[in-house]
Design an enzyme around this catalytic site. Structure first.
Site, PDB file in Angstrom:
ATOM      1  N   ASP A  11       0.938  -1.146   0.083  1.00 60.63           N
ATOM      2  CA  ASP A  11      -0.016   0.157  -0.026  1.00 60.63           C
ATOM      3  C   ASP A  11       1.057   1.258   0.083  1.00 60.63           C
ATOM      4  OD1 ASP A  11      -2.365  -1.304   0.094  1.00 60.63           O
ATOM      5  OD2 ASP A  11      -2.177  -1.739   2.343  1.00 60.63           O
ATOM      6  N   ASP A 130     -13.691  -3.059  -1.977  1.00 58.08           N
ATOM      7  CA  ASP A 130     -13.393  -2.992  -0.913  1.00 58.08           C
ATOM      8  C   ASP A 130     -14.908  -2.933  -0.038  1.00 58.08           C
ATOM      9  OD1 ASP A 130     -10.696  -2.432  -0.869  1.00 58.08           O
ATOM     10  OD2 ASP A 130     -10.802  -0.350  -1.215  1.00 58.08           O
TER      11      ASP A 130
END
Length: 250
Positions: A11, A130
């Site tokens: 990330d 998500d």
């Protein structure tokens, strides 16, 4: 039967690897190029690079960093963040990405999935979802988890498959960074209702979590970040242990 894959994730925020809990409280997790080298050496099956603030900041992915990481890898490399067009994807593939991951842009413009799969092949297109339990249901969230779309997660997964997605990266926001285990309920639901590979993401804390997600769901990949970044689990140890449990691991 597809062999199971172990996939570390980088990330990226401001050019550095970060990791948080439930998409918040981000902390630095190391140099992305050094981590990529480490994962290549340790036997990761793939590597995913997600520029987590590209969409929010309305900019493109860090291209120079993608090129540097790609130069270190022989394993498949997926890149996501700020991708909204065929040209964006072409640039990333030329920079060394093997696959791309789209999330917010796909929700806003579902035809993008169809356009990209026709242009580059469905094997190139990963739709990242998500998901979070909210208002008595599982809903898709975008913009780094900041916005509830009101779209039901299972419904969106089926639409993504129909439009040409080659794979789904399913991240449980409720499990993200908690190390409490993968979201088996959600992963099972999605992986049993689509016919494309599903990568489980969010919640890995110990080797047993990987064993459970592979034995109790149809996920073909398991993604983790902090347990790998901070050397809590070594990939070669994880794969060895899973193989000893009679799991078909790459």
């Amino acid at each position: 039967m597809l062999k199971k894959r172990i996939i570390p994730c980088l990330d990226i925020k401001d050019g550095e690897t970060v990791k948080g809990i439930n998409f918040e409280s981000l902390r630095n997790a190391g140099d992305p190029i050094e981590l990529a080298k480490k994962y290549e050496k340790e036997g990761a099956d793939e590597l995913i690079f997600l520029d987590i603030t590209a969409t929010i900041e309305e900019r493109k992915t860090f291209l120079k960093l993608v090129k540097k990481i790609a130069a270190e890898l022989s394993i498949p490399f997926t890149v996501g963040g700020g991708i909204a067009s065929i040209e964006d994807v072409r640039i990333l593939l030329e920079a060394g990405a093997d696959k791309i991951s789209i999330n917010s842009s796909a929700v806003k413009n579902p035809r993008l999935i169809d356009d990209l799969s026709k242009e580059f092949g469905s094997q190139c297109v990963v739709v990242a979802i998500d998901t979070k339990f909210a208002d008595m249901g599982d809903f898709v969230h975008i913009k780094g988890g900041r916005e509830n779309t009101g779209i039901k997660t299972l419904e969106w997964a089926k639409i993504a498959e129909d439009l040409g997605a080659g794979e789904i990266l399913l991240t449980s926001m409720d499990g993200d960074g908690t190390k409490s285990g993968f979201d088996l309920r959600m992963t099972k639901l999605i992986s049993e209702n689509v016919n494309i590979p599903v990568i489980a993401s969010g919640g890995a804390g110990k080797i047993a979590d990987f064993e459970m997600v592979f034995k109790q769901t149809k996920a073909t990949g398991a993604l983790a970040a902090s347990v790998f970044h901070f050397n809590e689990i070594k990939i070669q140890d994880l794969k060895s242990e899973l193989k000893s449990k009679n799991l078909a691991i790459r």
